[in-house]
Scaffold this active site. Structure first.
Site, PDB file in Angstrom:
ATOM      1  N   GLU A 357       0.839  -1.200   0.000  1.00 50.11           N
ATOM      2  CA  GLU A 357       0.000   0.000   0.000  1.00 50.11           C
ATOM      3  C   GLU A 357       0.880   1.259   0.000  1.00 50.11           C
ATOM      4  O   GLU A 357       0.480   2.307  -0.482  1.00 50.11           O
ATOM      5  CB  GLU A 357      -0.953   0.002   1.210  1.00 50.11           C
ATOM      6  CG  GLU A 357      -2.158   0.910   1.001  1.00 50.11           C
ATOM      7  CD  GLU A 357      -3.217   0.802   2.094  1.00 50.11           C
ATOM      8  OE1 GLU A 357      -2.940   1.182   3.231  1.00 50.11           O
ATOM      9  OE2 GLU A 357      -4.343   0.342   1.791  1.00 50.11           O
ATOM     10  N   HIS A 388       6.184 -26.804   3.154  1.00 51.26           N
ATOM     11  CA  HIS A 388       5.295 -27.876   2.696  1.00 51.26           C
ATOM     12  C   HIS A 388       4.228 -27.345   1.741  1.00 51.26           C
ATOM     13  O   HIS A 388       3.252 -28.031   1.460  1.00 51.26           O
ATOM     14  CB  HIS A 388       4.637 -28.550   3.904  1.00 51.26           C
ATOM     15  CG  HIS A 388       5.649 -29.085   4.867  1.00 51.26           C
ATOM     16  ND1 HIS A 388       6.295 -30.287   4.666  1.00 51.26           N
ATOM     17  CD2 HIS A 388       6.175 -28.559   5.996  1.00 51.26           C
ATOM     18  CE1 HIS A 388       7.154 -30.494   5.668  1.00 51.26           C
ATOM     19  NE2 HIS A 388       7.106 -29.453   6.480  1.00 51.26           N
ATOM     20  N   LYS A 503     -13.888   1.565  -3.781  1.00 52.64           N
ATOM     21  CA  LYS A 503     -14.878   1.751  -2.703  1.00 52.64           C
ATOM     22  C   LYS A 503     -16.085   2.503  -3.248  1.00 52.64           C
ATOM     23  O   LYS A 503     -17.231   2.188  -2.924  1.00 52.64           O
ATOM     24  CB  LYS A 503     -14.269   2.572  -1.564  1.00 52.64           C
ATOM     25  CG  LYS A 503     -13.159   1.910  -0.801  1.00 52.64           C
ATOM     26  CD  LYS A 503     -12.728   2.829   0.350  1.00 52.64           C
ATOM     27  CE  LYS A 503     -11.361   2.468   0.863  1.00 52.64           C
ATOM     28  NZ  LYS A 503     -10.812   3.424   1.801  1.00 52.64           N
TER      29      LYS A 503
HETATM   30  O1  F6P Z   1      -8.808   1.222   2.187  1.00 52.71           O
HETATM   31  C1  F6P Z   1      -7.508   1.278   2.667  1.00 52.71           C
HETATM   32  C2  F6P Z   1      -7.445   1.913   4.030  1.00 52.71           C
HETATM   33  O2  F6P Z   1      -7.703   3.280   3.941  1.00 52.71           O
HETATM   34  C3  F6P Z   1      -6.110   1.668   4.711  1.00 52.71           C
HETATM   35  O3  F6P Z   1      -5.136   2.570   4.327  1.00 52.71           O
HETATM   36  C4  F6P Z   1      -6.488   1.748   6.143  1.00 52.71           C
HETATM   37  O4  F6P Z   1      -5.539   1.167   6.996  1.00 52.71           O
HETATM   38  C5  F6P Z   1      -7.802   0.981   6.132  1.00 52.71           C
HETATM   39  O5  F6P Z   1      -8.415   1.344   4.913  1.00 52.71           O
HETATM   40  C6  F6P Z   1      -8.733   1.276   7.271  1.00 52.71           C
HETATM   41  O6  F6P Z   1      -9.032   2.633   7.341  1.00 52.71           O
HETATM   42  P1  F6P Z   1      -9.686   3.259   8.628  1.00 52.71           P
HETATM   43  O7  F6P Z   1      -8.760   3.071   9.767  1.00 52.71           O
HETATM   44  O8  F6P Z   1      -9.893   4.703   8.296  1.00 52.71           O
HETATM   45  O9  F6P Z   1     -10.996   2.545   8.862  1.00 52.71           O
END
Ligand code: F6P
Length: 541
Positions: A357, A388, A503
């Site tokens: 990431e 394994h 998203k």
């Molecule tokens: O979608 C990726 C992300 O933004 C990560 O960078 C982050 O760790 C995770 O989602 C959770 O985000 P949050 O802590 O804001 O719920």
């Protein structure tokens, strides 16, 4: 950057052409003291790079590249709170989360160290209340089960730490059981909730943004479960059964978590760099606040080493540069993380987020396309189990893979011969595998399937012992390694725009399942939604 414009890069390319034809077995034969030449010790760690395809010249050229890319200046920018996260206009000050109280740091008018320690103290007070049975559920009984609801950085670090350091659970925490829930589809809650007593269960809603749909969906399900089981008003349930660990107080408040139950961190802490913040609450509950502080101490020692040691002795710098050498000059694009220690089961998935990431990017900090490779595909597993499963490919497949072997020199001291022998067995396997991967083995017959080419490079990271302190140091070592690589590649490692679009599309698609499928969709997405609808109908009938 255009890699062709960097002298040290061009130099390394020429050097790599010579090195490509060298086999690790030849390097070991010609340099008897390779281990002495290429192993580096600092802060309870030994970093053995002798099984990398390098010479002294390679390291000199790599450190020259680091200098040309102004790594020292970038390290200072990181530690002093400059806005290294340019696309979001933020600092990345996770190192400040582990500063000792007396090291005052002030950035943009914020007294960082003071705020960090105030937040640690609030966390400590909650931990003590819970450990001492003073935090009570809706029927007045003390809390016994903790469920951390979070995903990505709000899950992987605490999960990994709780598992790795379980043996350090103090007496005060022994009556608490700590669980982790992350998956959006509710699978974990479905299994976990029937095993818990709602009256004695406390949920931590861990989310930096407090907008992550996965986490909010799980938190809503958990709250509904509590409301049904208790028959109590929502305000009382929020007050007795939910804590927020977040950077977004407004949304946590809006969701219903009262101020007393809010633990705050700041936008200058990236999600995948947040286990040192209040996101570490489950760790502190599991292993106690003293051990949590020891984790911070170990990470801080690694920070000081990273900031002060010269590049040729600097573990995170060397680890980062070796990765660059393998990826950009030896064309190795797969990276296996192989802890020979069952306590580090979750370390590979933690590193997947940290590395991929952060550096899985193809534009530089200015938004220009890069003409060189960046973060490789990274995966892993406890080494002895992976033997394994996928070691066949490492030994005899067609892919070049670089491996990190991670282990502790000492374990089970004073805990009986059998366990100590198991540790030795594990160490022997670790060393045998890295040796065979490096040197290969001729077939004793003319059967080619009994031949091992070798020449797969690896690093061995040996901790003196796995303790809260060395655990903190290990994680900080990799955080800084990722930063080093980002500087060489001119990437901003602290944003993650690549995860945003999906998203949004999911949000708009979720309405399509309930209605006529939109004509605007591609045929695959449309066909799959219609298939779900058809099945759903059959199931309901
Ligand atoms: O979608 C990726 C992300 O933004 C990560 O960078 C982050 O760790 C995770 O989602 C959770 O985000 P949050 O802590 O804001 O719920």
């Amino acid at each position: 950057m255009n890699s062709g414009d960097i002298k040290a890069w061009v130099d390394l390319q020429a050097h790599a052409e010579e090195m490509q034809s060298q086999h690790l077995s030849e390097l070991f034969q010609s340099e008897e003291s390779r281990f002495d030449m290429f192993s580096f010790a600092a802060e309870h760690f030994l970093l053995d790079l002798s099984k990398q395809r390098i010479t002294k010249q390679t390291l000199a050229k790599l450190t020259a590249l680091a200098e040309q890319q102004e790594l020292s200046e970038w390290i200072e920018k990181l530690f002093t709170g400059e806005q290294v996260n340019v696309s979001e206009g933020r600092s990345a000050l996770h190192t400040a989360l582990r500063l000792p109280k007396e090291d005052a740091l002030q950035v943009n008018g914020q007294a960082i160290t003071k705020d960090v320690h105030a937040s640690l103290e609030k966390m400590e007070s909650l931990v003590r209340q819970i450990q001492q049975g003073q935090w009570r559920g809706f029927d007045g009984r003390p809390i016994r089960s903790i469920v951390n609801i979070g995903v990505g950085g709000s899950n992987l670090g605490p999960l990994m730490a709780c598992d790795a350091l379980e043996q350090y659970t103090p007496i005060e925490s022994q009556q608490l059981d700590v669980h982790f829930v992350s998956s959006m589809d509710g699978s974990e809650l479905e299994k976990l909730l029937p095993m818990l007593d709602p009256a004695t269960t406390l949920f931590i809603v861990a989310s930096k943004t407090f907008t992550t749909i996965d986490t909010l969906a799980n938190a809503n399900t958990a709250r509904e479960w509590l409301l049904k089981a208790s028959g109590k008003p929502i305000e009382l349930i929020n007050q007795h059964h939910f804590i927020a660990a977040t950077g977004n107080i407004e949304l946590a408040q809006k969701w219903g978590i009262p101020e007393r139950n809010q633990l705050l961190f700041w936008d200058w802490v990236g999600g995948r760099y947040s286990l040192w913040s209040v996101i570490g609450l489950p760790i502190a509950l599991k292993v106690g606040m003293d051990n949590f502080r020891a984790i911070l101490k170990g990470a801080h020692a690694m920070d000081v080493h990273f900031r002060e040691a010269s590049f040729d002795k600097n573990l995170p710098v060397l680890l980062g540069l070796i990765g660059v050498w393998n990826i950009n000059f030896l064309n190795i694009h797969a990276h296996a993380i192989l802890p020979y220690d069952g306590r580090l089961t979750h370390f590979p998935s933690y590193l997947q987020q940290l590395e991929m990431e952060s550096n899985g990017k193809s534009v530089n900090g200015k938004g220009e396309r890069l003409n060189y490779r960046t973060c490789p595909v990274l995966w892993g597993e406890v080494g002895s189990n992976a033997q394994h499963a996928f070691y066949q490919l490492l030994h005899q497949g067609t892919e070049l893979v670089m491996c990190d072997f991670i282990t502790a020199a000492v374990r089970y001291e004073g805990e009986g011969d059998e366990l100590q022998q198991q540790h030795q067995l594990s160490l022997a396997n670790c060393l045998a595998q890295s040796r065979l991967l490096a040197l290969g083995a001729e077939s004793t017959t003319d059967l080619s399937y009994q031949h091992y080419d070798g020449n797969q490079p690896s690093t061995t990271i040996m901790l003196d012992e796995l303790t809260p302190e060395t655990f903190g140091g290990l994680v900080a070592l990799y955080e800084h390694k990722v930063f080093v690589q980002s500087v060489i590649w001119e990437i901003n490692p602290f944003d993650q725009w690549g995860v945003e679009k999906g998203k949004k599309i999911a949000l708009s698609l979720s309405t399509e399942f309930k209605s006529e499928v939109g004509e605007h969709l591609d045929s695959s997405t449309k066909g799959l939604i219609q298939h779900v609808q058809a099945n759903r109908g059959q199931y309901e009938n």
